[in-house]
Write a protein that holds these residues in place. Structure first.
Motif, PDB file in Angstrom:
ATOM      1  N   GLU A 103       0.833  -1.208   0.000  1.00  0.00           N
ATOM      2  CA  GLU A 103       0.000   0.000   0.000  1.00  0.00           C
ATOM      3  C   GLU A 103       0.863   1.250   0.000  1.00  0.00           C
ATOM      4  O   GLU A 103       0.576   2.224  -0.705  1.00  0.00           O
ATOM      5  CB  GLU A 103      -0.959  -0.019   1.197  1.00  0.00           C
ATOM      6  N   ALA A 104       1.945   1.224   0.780  1.00  0.00           N
ATOM      7  CA  ALA A 104       2.827   2.395   0.858  1.00  0.00           C
ATOM      8  C   ALA A 104       3.556   2.628  -0.467  1.00  0.00           C
ATOM      9  O   ALA A 104       3.645   3.768  -0.934  1.00  0.00           O
ATOM     10  CB  ALA A 104       3.839   2.225   1.997  1.00  0.00           C
ATOM     11  N   VAL A 105       4.057   1.568  -1.092  1.00  0.00           N
ATOM     12  CA  VAL A 105       4.785   1.756  -2.349  1.00  0.00           C
ATOM     13  C   VAL A 105       3.828   2.226  -3.444  1.00  0.00           C
ATOM     14  O   VAL A 105       4.175   3.091  -4.253  1.00  0.00           O
ATOM     15  CB  VAL A 105       5.586   0.497  -2.766  1.00  0.00           C
ATOM     16  N   LEU A 106       2.613   1.707  -3.467  1.00  0.00           N
ATOM     17  CA  LEU A 106       1.637   2.155  -4.464  1.00  0.00           C
ATOM     18  C   LEU A 106       1.281   3.621  -4.256  1.00  0.00           C
ATOM     19  O   LEU A 106       1.124   4.369  -5.226  1.00  0.00           O
ATOM     20  CB  LEU A 106       0.387   1.272  -4.418  1.00  0.00           C
ATOM     21  N   GLN A 107       1.181   4.052  -2.996  1.00  0.00           N
ATOM     22  CA  GLN A 107       0.891   5.464  -2.723  1.00  0.00           C
ATOM     23  C   GLN A 107       2.048   6.352  -3.167  1.00  0.00           C
ATOM     24  O   GLN A 107       1.836   7.408  -3.773  1.00  0.00           O
ATOM     25  CB  GLN A 107       0.590   5.682  -1.240  1.00  0.00           C
ATOM     26  N   HIS A 108       3.279   5.942  -2.885  1.00  0.00           N
ATOM     27  CA  HIS A 108       4.458   6.705  -3.329  1.00  0.00           C
ATOM     28  C   HIS A 108       4.458   6.854  -4.848  1.00  0.00           C
ATOM     29  O   HIS A 108       4.718   7.943  -5.373  1.00  0.00           O
ATOM     30  CB  HIS A 108       5.757   6.022  -2.896  1.00  0.00           C
ATOM     31  N   THR A 110       1.903   6.565  -6.952  1.00  0.00           N
ATOM     32  CA  THR A 110       0.774   7.417  -7.368  1.00  0.00           C
ATOM     33  C   THR A 110       1.112   8.890  -7.156  1.00  0.00           C
ATOM     34  O   THR A 110       0.894   9.715  -8.051  1.00  0.00           O
ATOM     35  CB  THR A 110      -0.497   7.040  -6.584  1.00  0.00           C
ATOM     36  N   ASP A 111       1.664   9.200  -5.985  1.00  0.00           N
ATOM     37  CA  ASP A 111       2.030  10.589  -5.677  1.00  0.00           C
ATOM     38  C   ASP A 111       3.087  11.119  -6.644  1.00  0.00           C
ATOM     39  O   ASP A 111       3.137  12.321  -6.909  1.00  0.00           O
ATOM     40  CB  ASP A 111       2.552  10.708  -4.240  1.00  0.00           C
ATOM     41  N   ALA A 112       3.920  10.220  -7.180  1.00  0.00           N
ATOM     42  CA  ALA A 112       4.971  10.613  -8.124  1.00  0.00           C
ATOM     43  C   ALA A 112       4.451  10.697  -9.560  1.00  0.00           C
ATOM     44  O   ALA A 112       5.221  10.967 -10.477  1.00  0.00           O
ATOM     45  CB  ALA A 112       6.134   9.635  -8.042  1.00  0.00           C
ATOM     46  N   GLY A 113       3.167  10.449  -9.751  1.00  0.00           N
ATOM     47  CA  GLY A 113       2.587  10.553 -11.081  1.00  0.00           C
ATOM     48  C   GLY A 113       2.719   9.309 -11.945  1.00  0.00           C
ATOM     49  O   GLY A 113       2.454   9.354 -13.145  1.00  0.00           O
ATOM     50  N   LYS A 161      -1.336  -3.098 -12.425  1.00  0.00           N
ATOM     51  CA  LYS A 161      -2.376  -2.303 -11.757  1.00  0.00           C
ATOM     52  C   LYS A 161      -2.309  -0.886 -12.285  1.00  0.00           C
ATOM     53  O   LYS A 161      -1.236  -0.274 -12.305  1.00  0.00           O
ATOM     54  CB  LYS A 161      -2.169  -2.296 -10.246  1.00  0.00           C
ATOM     55  N   ALA A 162      -3.453  -0.366 -12.715  1.00  0.00           N
ATOM     56  CA  ALA A 162      -3.534   1.042 -13.114  1.00  0.00           C
ATOM     57  C   ALA A 162      -3.587   1.886 -11.846  1.00  0.00           C
ATOM     58  O   ALA A 162      -4.361   1.602 -10.939  1.00  0.00           O
ATOM     59  CB  ALA A 162      -4.768   1.286 -13.963  1.00  0.00           C
ATOM     60  N   LEU A 163      -2.767   2.917 -11.791  1.00  0.00           N
ATOM     61  CA  LEU A 163      -2.766   3.837 -10.639  1.00  0.00           C
ATOM     62  C   LEU A 163      -3.552   5.099 -10.964  1.00  0.00           C
ATOM     63  O   LEU A 163      -3.753   5.926 -10.076  1.00  0.00           O
ATOM     64  CB  LEU A 163      -1.334   4.170 -10.251  1.00  0.00           C
ATOM     65  N   ASP A 164      -3.964   5.238 -12.225  1.00  0.00           N
ATOM     66  CA  ASP A 164      -4.692   6.440 -12.662  1.00  0.00           C
ATOM     67  C   ASP A 164      -6.134   6.143 -13.051  1.00  0.00           C
ATOM     68  O   ASP A 164      -6.791   6.985 -13.645  1.00  0.00           O
ATOM     69  CB  ASP A 164      -3.956   7.084 -13.831  1.00  0.00           C
ATOM     70  N   GLY A 165      -6.618   4.940 -12.736  1.00  0.00           N
ATOM     71  CA  GLY A 165      -8.005   4.606 -13.033  1.00  0.00           C
ATOM     72  C   GLY A 165      -8.246   4.065 -14.437  1.00  0.00           C
ATOM     73  O   GLY A 165      -9.389   3.722 -14.770  1.00  0.00           O
ATOM     74  N   ALA A 166      -7.229   3.952 -15.260  1.00  0.00           N
ATOM     75  CA  ALA A 166      -7.409   3.440 -16.623  1.00  0.00           C
ATOM     76  C   ALA A 166      -7.792   1.973 -16.597  1.00  0.00           C
ATOM     77  O   ALA A 166      -7.454   1.252 -15.664  1.00  0.00           O
ATOM     78  CB  ALA A 166      -6.124   3.634 -17.436  1.00  0.00           C
TER      79      ALA A 166
END
Length: 172
Positions: A103-108, A110-113, A161-166
């Motif tokens: 969860e933490a790596v996915l958040q990092h 996502t935050d990095a674009g 896994k899409a991090l932008d909803g695609a």
């Protein structure tokens, strides 16, 4: 439990945990134990400085798990990141450490674009597969003989896994 980015100063603890993982579950790693031992300390320290490597610490502040992620190198691949390896020490498993790291790596990311995260998992590692599926990854392929361990081929599932909803399942 606490999750945070590892620093080059934690190279020794990271190397020790990495060696533990290589001994216990060699199929979870691309490098062999011999290859890891041959990596100079300065290169491991540089990797901790450059790549995103998160550690999870127990209540005694001991490093009990880690996950790494690398963003695509060329500009045209900067929208994606490769996650792995993920390892949690045996006595810290089944306590949510792996989920917390992921969860933490996915958040990092996502935050990095980063728009998508990809990983490989051994086809027999059903526990890790269940975690990744629960976190929204899906299997998009199988790589035969992804690694050879003692001359025996091990297959991997490729997961994304899409991090932008695609919708990355199109055509699947």
């Amino acid at each position: 439990m606490m999750v945070r980015r590892l620093t080059p100063k934690e190279m020794s603890a990271f190397r020790a945990l990495w060696a533990d993982g290589l001994m216990r579950v060699p199929s979870a790693f691309l490098f062999s134990a011999e290859e890891v031992r041959a990596i100079p300390n300065k290169d491991v320290e540089r990797g901790l400085d450059v790549n995103l490597t998160l550690g999870v610490f127990d209540d005694a502040k001991r490093l009990v798990g880690f996950v790494s992620a690398r963003r695509g190198g060329p500009k045209r691949m900067q929208h994606m990141a490769d996650i792995g390896p993920l390892y949690v020490r045996a006595d810290a498993q089944r306590q949510g450490c792996g989920r917390a790291l992921m969860e933490a790596v996915l958040q990092h990311l996502t935050d990095a674009g980063v728009q998508q995260a990809e990983l490989c998992v051994d086809v027999e590692n059903t526990g890790a597969q269940a975690l990744y599926l629960a976190l929204g990854f899906h299997i998009f392929g199988r790589r035969p003989r992804s690694v050879l361990i003692d001359g025996v081929g091990r297959d991997d599932y490729l997961m994304i896994k899409a991090l932008d909803g695609a919708d990355l399942t199109r055509g699947a």
